[in-house]
Design a protein around this motif. Structure first.
Motif, PDB file in Angstrom:
ATOM      1  N   ASN A 101       0.841  -1.201   0.000  1.00 56.70           N
ATOM      2  CA  ASN A 101       0.000   0.000   0.000  1.00 56.70           C
ATOM      3  C   ASN A 101       0.873   1.247   0.000  1.00 56.70           C
ATOM      4  O   ASN A 101       0.905   2.009   0.952  1.00 56.70           O
ATOM      5  CB  ASN A 101      -0.915  -0.019   1.230  1.00 56.70           C
ATOM      6  N   ARG A 133     -16.003   5.368   6.563  1.00 57.07           N
ATOM      7  CA  ARG A 133     -16.934   4.687   5.659  1.00 57.07           C
ATOM      8  C   ARG A 133     -17.729   3.586   6.356  1.00 57.07           C
ATOM      9  O   ARG A 133     -18.913   3.390   6.067  1.00 57.07           O
ATOM     10  CB  ARG A 133     -16.151   4.087   4.478  1.00 57.07           C
ATOM     11  N   ASP A 148     -16.455   9.038   2.519  1.00 56.80           N
ATOM     12  CA  ASP A 148     -15.704   7.791   2.453  1.00 56.80           C
ATOM     13  C   ASP A 148     -14.205   8.084   2.440  1.00 56.80           C
ATOM     14  O   ASP A 148     -13.477   7.681   1.540  1.00 56.80           O
ATOM     15  CB  ASP A 148     -16.090   6.997   1.203  1.00 56.80           C
ATOM     16  N   GLU A 163     -11.314   4.306   6.809  1.00 60.98           N
ATOM     17  CA  GLU A 163     -11.912   3.003   7.110  1.00 60.98           C
ATOM     18  C   GLU A 163     -11.338   2.500   8.432  1.00 60.98           C
ATOM     19  O   GLU A 163     -10.121   2.513   8.630  1.00 60.98           O
ATOM     20  CB  GLU A 163     -11.606   2.008   5.999  1.00 60.98           C
ATOM     21  N   LEU A 200      -8.441   5.926   2.810  1.00 59.77           N
ATOM     22  CA  LEU A 200      -8.843   5.285   1.570  1.00 59.77           C
ATOM     23  C   LEU A 200      -8.221   6.021   0.389  1.00 59.77           C
ATOM     24  O   LEU A 200      -8.142   7.246   0.380  1.00 59.77           O
ATOM     25  CB  LEU A 200     -10.373   5.278   1.445  1.00 59.77           C
ATOM     26  N   SER A 201      -7.783   5.283  -0.611  1.00 56.06           N
ATOM     27  CA  SER A 201      -7.141   5.869  -1.791  1.00 56.06           C
ATOM     28  C   SER A 201      -8.174   6.548  -2.651  1.00 56.06           C
ATOM     29  O   SER A 201      -9.383   6.338  -2.540  1.00 56.06           O
ATOM     30  CB  SER A 201      -6.431   4.767  -2.594  1.00 56.06           C
TER      31      SER A 201
END
Length: 376
Positions: free
Chosen positions: A141, A350, A361, A364, A374-375
């Motif tokens: 990641n 999210r 969103d 997470e 989150l990407s």
């Protein structure tokens, strides 16, 4: 403010011997020659102003050498941005800068909640030094866009500082990050591996959304230029680059009289909030609901900036609520801890329980009190 020395200018005979004397088993570094020892300098009170050690390649060579020592000693896993800052401070002191004139985390007068990593000069700064060493992201990641945004924001942060002051950006870059940055240069025309760096609104506008969010719309509308002063290998995996950043055209207007028609001043944060609310409602007096929305968006931006700073500094893919609270407190946030907690655990998460009126969103929850960004 110190002017860059002309090519070939001799800067005096002093080295690091005085600083390193009495420290057994520590490598001696030669070649730091501050202007503080030149004949025109008459007394110690002039040393900070006239030393200009931050322009000396020998200073940055010694910083790279200290980082190399840590790597050779098996301490690579402990190498952080704070280590780079301390190595920089040591080299500056050894080069003639009075240690009492150094400050860390100095508030930025033009950017709310922003701080400068290292400042030379009291009470007024003579030189600003921003340092960036994005820790190697994990292979699965890789948070490259966050690293990109944080690196570029340092250029803008320095350029936006008002007044006559030297602006230096120190960038420690891994081989893998260098490869990503080369791709950014090819795709978007934002090239840091150059003798002259130019960040234009048109080029920056095409960057990934995460990077743009970190920079911020107000800063991204400006053009920033910088000159590369030094490019020094640390080892086969790291290199150190030093830039001289030019001020924004509006960064020199802080001391001009109010009402000067030729001066374009920054819009206060409260005015930005009011304008944002007016944009939503189309009225001069926004209703409470629209104002609350604008305030919530402001908190969201600050929280996401803090999250990205935490992740960039740690090199991890997750973070805790406590880390975000500490980072926002360090930045001098105006939001209450309860507001930040509610935003992180509810509005921005999210997979939070469905009890918030407005959700995004952005985050997470992966464990109790731990989240990931989150990407895009």
């Amino acid at each position: 403010m110190c002017h860059l020395p002309r090519q070939g200018t001799r800067t005096g005979p002093r080295s690091l011997d005085a600083f390193l004397s009495g420290r057994p088993a520590q490598r001696r570094i030669e070649g730091i020659r501050p202007m503080a020892n030149d004949p025109p300098i008459r007394n110690d009170s002039d040393r900070v102003v006239n030393t200009c050690s931050w322009w000396s390649k020998a200073v940055w060579t010694s910083v790279a050498a200290e980082l190399r020592d840590h790597l050779d000693g098996g301490l690579g896993g402990l190498l952080t941005e704070d280590v780079v800052r301390f190595a920089t401070a040591r080299a500056l002191v050894a080069a003639g800068v009075d240690a009492a004139m150094l400050r860390v985390e100095a508030p930025h007068p033009a950017l709310k909640g922003s701080r400068v990593d290292l400042v030379v000069g009291r009470p007024s700064p003579v030189a600003l030094i921003e340092l960036k060493f994005p820790r190697e992201p994990n292979e699965v990641n890789a948070a490259w866009t966050m690293a990109l945004g944080e690196v570029l924001k340092d250029f803008y942060r320095l350029a936006a500082y008002p007044g006559e002051v030297d602006r230096v950006f120190v960038y420690v870059e891994s081989t893998r990050l260098r490869g990503y940055m080369a791709g950014v240069a090819r795709r978007h025309g934002v090239d840091l591996d150059a003798d002259t760096v130019a960040l234009t609104p048109a080029a920056v506008a095409g960057l990934p959304a995460t990077a743009l969010r970190i920079i911020g719309a107000d800063l991204a509308r400006h053009s920033v230029t910088a000159t590369r002063l030094a490019l020094i290998p640390v080892d086969d995996t790291l290199r150190l680059t030093v830039y001289h950043v030019d001020p924004l055209a509006t960064a020199q207007t802080a001391d001009l009289p109010e009402g000067d028609p030729g001066v374009k001043r920054p819009v206060p944060a409260v005015e930005v909030t009011r304008q944002a609310a007016e944009t939503v409602t189309g009225t001069d007096t926004p209703p409470i609901r629209s104002t609350a929305r604008a305030v919530r968006e402001g908190a969201r931006r600050e929280i996401l900036d803090a999250v990205q700073a935490v992740l960039t500094r740690s090199g991890a893919s997750t973070f805790t609520l406590a880390e975000v609270l500490a980072e926002m407190a360090r930045r001098g946030t105006g939001y209450a801890e309860g507001t930040i907690r509610t935003m992180v655990t509810s509005h921005l998460c999210r997979n939070a329980p469905d009890h918030a009126a407005t959700t995004y969103d952005d985050l997470e929850r992966v464990d109790r009190g731990r989240y990931r960004l989150l990407s895009d």
